[in-house]
Motif scaffolding. Structure first.
Motif, PDB file in Angstrom:
ATOM      1  N   ALA A   1       0.828  -1.206   0.000  1.00  0.00           N
ATOM      2  CA  ALA A   1       0.000   0.000   0.000  1.00  0.00           C
ATOM      3  C   ALA A   1       0.860   1.252   0.000  1.00  0.00           C
ATOM      4  N   GLY A   2       2.116   1.115   0.421  1.00  0.00           N
ATOM      5  CA  GLY A   2       3.014   2.265   0.466  1.00  0.00           C
ATOM      6  C   GLY A   2       3.565   2.680  -0.878  1.00  0.00           C
ATOM      7  N   HIS A   3       3.458   1.805  -1.880  1.00  0.00           N
ATOM      8  CA  HIS A   3       3.954   2.159  -3.205  1.00  0.00           C
ATOM      9  C   HIS A   3       3.083   3.257  -3.829  1.00  0.00           C
ATOM     10  N   THR A   4       3.733   4.239  -4.424  1.00  0.00           N
ATOM     11  CA  THR A   4       3.005   5.245  -5.186  1.00  0.00           C
ATOM     12  C   THR A   4       2.843   4.755  -6.623  1.00  0.00           C
ATOM     13  N   ARG A   5       1.893   5.328  -7.332  1.00  0.00           N
ATOM     14  CA  ARG A   5       1.686   4.935  -8.718  1.00  0.00           C
ATOM     15  C   ARG A   5       2.920   5.254  -9.565  1.00  0.00           C
ATOM     16  N   GLU A   6       3.612   6.341  -9.241  1.00  0.00           N
ATOM     17  CA  GLU A   6       4.825   6.707  -9.983  1.00  0.00           C
ATOM     18  C   GLU A   6       5.912   5.660  -9.785  1.00  0.00           C
TER      19      GLU A   6
END
Length: 516
Positions: A488-493
């Protein structure tokens, strides 16, 4: 950053990604790759033996022993480790020097291609996008409210109880944790253990013994395999995540009875996982429960990877089927897939993935949990979970359930599901062969060829993308893969950046086999 070993592999999934689906040309080259690797290993061993006879090299110290004593190591296993695995061991056990968040830092090192590879550490810190940690809900943090509560707990209790649970090791915080866990998963009571692996390996022997039957999924985790073998019960396996084969096995076992005596089984225990960590598949729970009820067996569900990662409330595989209206198909009939946790006799899970801590739990009825506390090896002999770890789990539960007064938990749950499905679908669009199910944060990308295991891992590292690659014996010979674990910590970028690099590497290594 190594893959975890499974208990029996056939490389199959129920979504069509099977051994039989490998393109013929890929299959031929995969076999040829293993043949070349084995022949090269034998050639290297021959050269080493000749150099030893001529005095240029010394005999391997691992096989030097006093007269009359046998070597400490098995020759065939050592041959594989030294002459095959040793050439690519830089793809595993990469030490990190930061918290394992969506971005982290690895310790820089140079791999020396000796007979058995060694490392020289440079002191450099290599940044990377972390696609290998089980940080599903992003609680691998070193700041924030959860960490503040952990520090407060250390100040109040100290770092650990310094004793076994059965003696003076249990503290009031542990009892609070067990109550919270039981309420979270929908059971009457729960018992907490300090080690996730031992939760299975030390508790299963207390649940079945001689005269009992354990029916285990063929791809269950090694901790389950260890627990089953230690129990003394008869063990049978069924095809991975296949309810029809489970019913066939259980019917045959009941008809035959116990070996030699043919008496009725004292107990039948079905053992499965919520999410299979190497396959990324979600358990077909409603159909398994129907079979369990039909034949009056007990059901044990390992939720190591599904608790905190599945369901609209992150309560695991029961929540996944019960709240998102999932449907399953059996014998051509659509079954409503609404599952009450009470229909699962035993729920097991770990805190090492979604909760950013350590240890595991087993939840069930009060009488059952009371019995387990008195008979499990872990309850009797292991050290109690340390206070900071227990508080971290309680604080994470507060966030997930909204007990902290915020909606941060729902944001994390939604982000995990969105990120997982985005990453999986993009890999498929790029032409990769991807195994597993929608909504699973575990995403295997099939590599097949043995040379591509090391190639993919090393090229990803050059692109500052840290991944886990898995091959034999952790998978079947033909089912080598890279396994991505989304957070969940991953950003879309960050995910798009990783996908761009993976796509380029896929082109270079010819990994875009397409859909089956």
């Amino acid at each position: 950053m190594g893959g975890e070993v499974k208990g029996g592999q056939d490389g199959r999934t129920h979504k069509g990604n099977t051994i039989d689906d490998i393109p013929l040309w890929t299959l031929a080259w995969t076999y040829w790759g293993f043949i070349c690797a084995i022949l090269t290993a034998h050639f290297r061993r021959l050269i080493f033996w000749v150099c030893t006879l001529l005095g240029f090299l010394q005999e391997d110290s691992a096989f030097l022993s006093a007269a009359g004593e046998c070597p400490l190591l098995k020759e065939k296993e050592y041959f594989y480790m030294r002459y095959m695995f040793g050439r690519i061991r830089d793809c595993w056990d990469r030490p990190i020097c930061s918290r394992p968040g969506p971005l982290f830092q690895l310790m820089g090192r140079i791999f020396n291609y000796s007979i058995y590879g060694t490392f020289t550490y440079t002191g450099e810190k290599v940044p990377g996008i972390n696609l290998g940690s089980y940080n599903y809900l992003g609680f691998a943090e070193n700041a924030g409210t959860c960490i503040d509560h952990v520090i407060d707990a250390v100040n109040a209790y100290g770092v650990g109880p310094a004793g076994r649970k059965i003696e003076v090791g249990t503290m009031d915080l542990h009892k609070v944790l067990e109550t919270r866990v039981a309420n979270f998963v929908g059971k009457e009571d729960a018992v907490v253990f300090a080690m996730g692996y031992a939760t299975n390996s030390c508790s299963l022997p207390a649940l079945a013994g001689p005269g009992g039957l354990i029916i285990s999924d063929s791809l269950n985790h090694a901790s389950i395999v260890t627990g089953c073998r230690t129990s003394g019960a008869k063990i049978k396996t069924f095809k991975h995540n296949d309810p029809q084969d489970l019913e066939r096995v259980i019917r045959q076992a009941i008809a035959e009875g116990q070996p030699r005596t043919h008496r009725h089984w004292k107990k039948i225990l079905i053992v499965v996982e919520g999410i299979y960590s190497m396959e990324g598949e979600i358990l077909r729970l409603p159909e398994i429960i129907a079979i369990k009820k039909k034949y009056k067996a007990y059901l044990y569900v390992d939720e190591a990877h599904s608790i905190g990662a599945l369901g609209s409330r992150a309560k695991g595989v029961c929540d996944y089927y019960g709240t998102w209206g999932s449907l399953s198909l059996r014998d051509g009939h659509v079954l409503l897939a609404c599952v009450d946790p009470k229909e699962v006799d035993i729920l097991m899970g770990t805190f090492t993935k979604s909760f950013g801590s350590v240890g595991g739990y087993i939840a069930g009825d009060k009488d059952f949990v009371r019995y387990l506390r008195q008979t499990s090896f872990c309850s009797m002999y292991e050290e109690t979970m340390s206070i900071p770890c227990a508080q971290m789990i309680i604080s994470a539960l507060n966030v997930i359930t909204g007990a902290d007064g915020s909606n941060e938990g729902q944001k994390r749950i939604k982000a995990l599901r969105d990120n997982s499905n985005f990453f999986r679908n993009k890999l498929k669009e790029l032409g990769f062969r991807v195994a597993g199910d929608e909504d699973s944060p575990v995403i295997p990308l099939m590599l097949y060829h043995p040379a591509k295991i090391a190639g993919f891992s090393r090229l990803c590292l050059l692109e500052n993308v840290a991944v886990v690659v898995v091959g034999f014996p952790a998978t079947s010979l033909l089912a080598s893969r890279a396994r991505f674990c989304i957070s969940a910590g991953h950003t879309r970028e960050q995910l798009e950046r990783a996908l761009d690099s993976i796509s380029d590497i896929g082109d270079r290594l010819m990994l875009k086999y397409g859909e089956a």
